[in-house]
Design an enzyme around this catalytic site. Structure first.
Site, PDB file in Angstrom:
ATOM      1  N   HIS A  27       0.845  -1.200   0.000  1.00  0.00           N
ATOM      2  CA  HIS A  27       0.000   0.000   0.000  1.00  0.00           C
ATOM      3  C   HIS A  27       0.873   1.240   0.000  1.00  0.00           C
ATOM      4  CE1 HIS A  27      -3.370  -2.662   0.773  1.00  0.00           C
ATOM      5  NE2 HIS A  27      -2.556  -3.271   1.627  1.00  0.00           N
ATOM      6  N   SER A  83       0.629   4.408  -2.869  1.00  0.00           N
ATOM      7  CA  SER A  83      -0.164   5.581  -3.245  1.00  0.00           C
ATOM      8  C   SER A  83      -1.515   5.608  -2.530  1.00  0.00           C
ATOM      9  CB  SER A  83      -0.396   5.592  -4.762  1.00  0.00           C
ATOM     10  OG  SER A  83       0.830   5.640  -5.444  1.00  0.00           O
ATOM     11  N   TRP A  97      10.064   1.072   2.690  1.00  0.00           N
ATOM     12  CA  TRP A  97      10.673   2.251   2.073  1.00  0.00           C
ATOM     13  C   TRP A  97      10.711   3.420   3.043  1.00  0.00           C
ATOM     14  CZ3 TRP A  97      13.352   1.188  -1.991  1.00  0.00           C
ATOM     15  CH2 TRP A  97      12.927   0.204  -2.886  1.00  0.00           C
ATOM     16  N   THR A 128      12.550   6.102   5.090  1.00  0.00           N
ATOM     17  CA  THR A 128      13.821   6.831   5.191  1.00  0.00           C
ATOM     18  C   THR A 128      14.240   6.956   6.656  1.00  0.00           C
ATOM     19  OG1 THR A 128      13.238   8.080   3.218  1.00  0.00           O
ATOM     20  CG2 THR A 128      14.957   9.030   4.614  1.00  0.00           C
ATOM     21  N   ALA A 147       6.435  18.079   3.969  1.00  0.00           N
ATOM     22  CA  ALA A 147       7.639  17.528   3.349  1.00  0.00           C
ATOM     23  C   ALA A 147       7.661  17.821   1.847  1.00  0.00           C
ATOM     24  CB  ALA A 147       7.713  16.028   3.600  1.00  0.00           C
ATOM     25  N   GLU A 181       6.590  10.897  -1.486  1.00  0.00           N
ATOM     26  CA  GLU A 181       5.736  12.045  -1.109  1.00  0.00           C
ATOM     27  C   GLU A 181       4.667  12.294  -2.173  1.00  0.00           C
ATOM     28  OE1 GLU A 181       6.356  13.198   1.757  1.00  0.00           O
ATOM     29  OE2 GLU A 181       8.477  12.767   2.100  1.00  0.00           O
TER      30      GLU A 181
HETATM   31  C1  LIG Z   1      13.935   6.233  -1.505  1.00  0.00           C
HETATM   32  C2  LIG Z   1      12.536   6.253  -0.962  1.00  0.00           C
HETATM   33  C3  LIG Z   1      12.300   6.755   0.315  1.00  0.00           C
HETATM   34  C4  LIG Z   1      10.991   6.735   0.846  1.00  0.00           C
HETATM   35  N1  LIG Z   1      10.768   7.187   2.129  1.00  0.00           N
HETATM   36  C5  LIG Z   1       9.531   7.021   2.680  1.00  0.00           C
HETATM   37  C6  LIG Z   1       9.313   7.360   4.068  1.00  0.00           C
HETATM   38  O1  LIG Z   1      10.205   7.864   4.760  1.00  0.00           O
HETATM   39  N2  LIG Z   1       8.086   7.106   4.616  1.00  0.00           N
HETATM   40  C7  LIG Z   1       7.070   6.559   3.886  1.00  0.00           C
HETATM   41  O2  LIG Z   1       5.986   6.344   4.449  1.00  0.00           O
HETATM   42  N3  LIG Z   1       7.234   6.233   2.560  1.00  0.00           N
HETATM   43  C8  LIG Z   1       8.442   6.450   1.956  1.00  0.00           C
HETATM   44  N4  LIG Z   1       8.648   6.118   0.636  1.00  0.00           N
HETATM   45  C9  LIG Z   1       7.567   5.475  -0.101  1.00  0.00           C
HETATM   46  C10 LIG Z   1       6.899   6.346  -1.146  1.00  0.00           C
HETATM   47  O3  LIG Z   1       6.160   7.367  -0.539  1.00  0.00           O
HETATM   48  C11 LIG Z   1       6.055   5.434  -2.047  1.00  0.00           C
HETATM   49  O4  LIG Z   1       6.969   4.687  -2.825  1.00  0.00           O
HETATM   50  C12 LIG Z   1       5.085   6.195  -2.928  1.00  0.00           C
HETATM   51  O5  LIG Z   1       4.021   6.707  -2.173  1.00  0.00           O
HETATM   52  C13 LIG Z   1       4.509   5.323  -4.067  1.00  0.00           C
HETATM   53  O6  LIG Z   1       4.052   4.113  -3.572  1.00  0.00           O
HETATM   54  P1  LIG Z   1       4.515   2.749  -4.267  1.00  0.00           P
HETATM   55  O7  LIG Z   1       5.972   2.751  -4.430  1.00  0.00           O
HETATM   56  O8  LIG Z   1       3.880   1.643  -3.494  1.00  0.00           O
HETATM   57  O9  LIG Z   1       3.900   2.797  -5.731  1.00  0.00           O
HETATM   58  P2  LIG Z   1       2.404   2.406  -6.169  1.00  0.00           P
HETATM   59  O10 LIG Z   1       1.427   3.104  -5.303  1.00  0.00           O
HETATM   60  O11 LIG Z   1       2.319   0.940  -6.303  1.00  0.00           O
HETATM   61  O12 LIG Z   1       2.353   3.064  -7.618  1.00  0.00           O
HETATM   62  C14 LIG Z   1       3.008   2.490  -8.752  1.00  0.00           C
HETATM   63  C15 LIG Z   1       2.674   3.340  -9.973  1.00  0.00           C
HETATM   64  O13 LIG Z   1       1.261   3.351 -10.180  1.00  0.00           O
HETATM   65  C16 LIG Z   1       0.783   4.695 -10.191  1.00  0.00           C
HETATM   66  N5  LIG Z   1      -0.546   4.764  -9.595  1.00  0.00           N
HETATM   67  C17 LIG Z   1      -0.946   4.321  -8.380  1.00  0.00           C
HETATM   68  N6  LIG Z   1      -2.232   4.608  -8.179  1.00  0.00           N
HETATM   69  C18 LIG Z   1      -2.652   5.268  -9.298  1.00  0.00           C
HETATM   70  C19 LIG Z   1      -3.896   5.852  -9.694  1.00  0.00           C
HETATM   71  N7  LIG Z   1      -4.975   5.842  -8.894  1.00  0.00           N
HETATM   72  N8  LIG Z   1      -3.952   6.423 -10.909  1.00  0.00           N
HETATM   73  C20 LIG Z   1      -2.875   6.479 -11.714  1.00  0.00           C
HETATM   74  N9  LIG Z   1      -1.679   5.960 -11.389  1.00  0.00           N
HETATM   75  C21 LIG Z   1      -1.573   5.358 -10.194  1.00  0.00           C
HETATM   76  C22 LIG Z   1       1.804   5.486  -9.387  1.00  0.00           C
HETATM   77  O14 LIG Z   1       1.758   6.868  -9.709  1.00  0.00           O
HETATM   78  C23 LIG Z   1       3.087   4.805  -9.806  1.00  0.00           C
HETATM   79  O15 LIG Z   1       3.501   5.326 -11.044  1.00  0.00           O
HETATM   80  C24 LIG Z   1       9.923   6.202   0.058  1.00  0.00           C
HETATM   81  C25 LIG Z   1      10.178   5.760  -1.253  1.00  0.00           C
HETATM   82  C26 LIG Z   1      11.461   5.786  -1.765  1.00  0.00           C
HETATM   83  C27 LIG Z   1      11.697   5.279  -3.162  1.00  0.00           C
END
Ligand SMILES: Cc1cc2nc3c(=O)[nH]c(=O)nc-3n(C[C@H](O)[C@H](O)[C@H](O)COP(=O)(O)OP(=O)(O)OC[C@H]3O[C@@H](n4cnc5c(N)ncnc54)[C@H](O)[C@@H]3O)c2cc1C
Length: 392
Positions: free
Chosen positions: A144, A146, A170, A172, A250, A371
């Site tokens: 979970h 986005s 993920w 930080t 942030a 973010e």
């Molecule tokens: C280096 C790094 C540090 C991080 N640090 C933190 C942290 O400190 N705390 C924390 O809580 N999180 C952290 N994150 C997590 C980050 O916030 C999430 O990776 C981000 O919210 C996206 O979630 P996901 O990777 O699960 O991608 P997903 O939600 O699986 O999305 C994958 C793709 O599908 C697209 N997508 C998803 N839903 C839709 C929709 N409804 N319509 C169109 N497109 C959609 C997205 O835009 C993306 O392109 C970090 C991530 C990274 C890479």
């Protein structure tokens, strides 16, 4: 030309004149500090995939960069614009270094400052502001990202205690953190908890094999029946709005920070284009190179105006989350385009770690995603324009 002259030359519109002397002084202090304590070492940290987070935090704390825009409890109470300038200078060194400061100040500290009890604020904020305690913010889960509303981490009441079970991904700073702000679903919606990382059942492991943000510590948190007293709950945080409001803070820092990475790329590419000769003249003398340089300088200045506008609105208390989405979407998107374009100007040298450009470009891939991904910010803006939510 000195590097300071180069930076001044990139300020085509003399946007520095829009700042107060105090704002410029803060910017210069951070610029000097990163020049001495981060830039000479960050390529090695990146290559090794680790950064001295705890040492850096103490230095950032001494400079007053942690929770910089918060007031009271040992926090400096600087303006949003001053905080933005600090983010820009930090990210001009490396996005990972800016991330550790953002997570500490805008996510972990802000959550406690805004939603915590008096006791929680007194216990954590002064030591976090000083960089003696490191914080992290756990919202994203393995399944979970986005869609945090679907989180499966649970907070179960048990007598006077709360018991947390689930996992975060993920996160930080998690592997080095002393305290984690953890968001979990309780019986009546999303709740926040201040969790000392030494609590039995809490573990955080470093995520390896990152190709981006390598000079930053990123972890996976496992919460295995973590028992907490009632006093660990953030009393003012009710529902998903609470963590989302922290993300707005942030994201605002990212609006400025991304410009720093882009500016560093442009400044390096301009120097390179002036000194590298092909066909008997400097690359900078070719019209196609000048087109690239002019377009990039333009986007950088436009992005800066956008960041400054948001900063002034934040200081006036009128900045909205949708406006932050406009800033994050535009400035990160343009920054990554600038980084990639600058890479072309350096030719083969553009892929070398001897130059910072591909490091910035790779880092910005993370900044584009965390973010709120660029797609999610497009949907937030789309909802504002149409009144229709395409994602909730
Ligand atoms: C280096 C790094 C540090 C991080 N640090 C933190 C942290 O400190 N705390 C924390 O809580 N999180 C952290 N994150 C997590 C980050 O916030 C999430 O990776 C981000 O919210 C996206 O979630 P996901 O990777 O699960 O991608 P997903 O939600 O699986 O999305 C994958 C793709 O599908 C697209 N997508 C998803 N839903 C839709 C929709 N409804 N319509 C169109 N497109 C959609 C997205 O835009 C993306 O392109 C970090 C991530 C990274 C890479």
């Amino acid at each position: 030309m000195t590097s300071l002259d180069r930076l001044a030359a990139l300020d085509l519109l003399n946007l520095d004149a829009l700042h107060s002397d105090e704002e410029m002084q803060i910017r210069d202090v951070v610029r000097r500090m990163t020049g001495e304590r981060v830039r000479p070492f960050v390529a090695d940290w990146y290559e090794q995939g680790r950064a001295p987070v705890r040492e850096l935090m103490k230095e950032f704390g001494t400079l007053g960069l942690l929770g910089m825009h918060l007031s009271g409890y040992g926090c400096p109470g600087a303006s949003a614009v001053a905080y933005g300038l600090a983010c820009l200078e930090l990210e001009a060194a490396d996005s990972g270094v800016r991330s550790m400061v953002s997570v500490q100040g805008s996510l972990a500290m802000y959550a406690i400052w805004r939603y915590g009890s008096e006791e929680q604020k007194r216990e954590w904020l002064p030591s976090m502001a000083a960089g003696e305690s490191v914080g992290c913010f756990g919202l994203t889960e393995p399944d979970h990202g986005s869609d945090p509303a679907s989180m499966v981490t649970r907070a179960r009441p048990d007598g006077d205690d709360w018991v947390l079970s689930g996992g975060k991904m993920w996160i930080t700073n998690a592997p080095v953190a002393d305290v984690a702000v953890i968001w979990a679903r309780g019986p009546e919606g999303v709740l926040g908890f201040v969790v000392p990382t030494g609590t039995p059942g809490f573990t955080a492991r470093e995520i390896g094999h990152k190709m981006s943000l390598r000079a930053s510590s990123t972890g996976e948190i496992v919460l295995d029946e973590v028992r907490l007293p009632a006093s660990a709950r953030l009393p003012e945080a009710r529902g998903l709005r609470a963590p989302l409001s922290c993300l707005t803070q942030a994201r605002y820092g990212i609006v400025w920070g991304a410009l720093g990475a882009a500016r560093d790329c442009l400044s390096v590419a301009l120097d390179y284009a002036l000194s590298r000769e092909q066909f008997g003249r400097p690359l900078a003398g070719f019209q196609l190179t000048q087109e690239k340089l002019a377009d990039m300088a333009l986007e950088l200045q436009k992005g800066y105006l956008l960041a400054l506008h948001l900063g002034r609105r934040a200081d006036a208390g009128s900045m909205t989350p949708e406006q932050v989405s406009v800033g994050k979407l535009n400035n990160v998107r343009e920054a990554i385009a600038i980084a990639r374009q600058c890479r072309t100007i350096l030719g083969a040298n553009g892929i070398s770690g001897e130059y910072p450009i591909l490091r910035h470009a790779n880092n910005l891939e993370s900044v584009l995603t965390y973010e709120g991904t660029s797609e999610i910010h497009q949907l937030v803006i789309g909802q504002k324009l149409t009144g229709l939510s395409a994602f909730a």
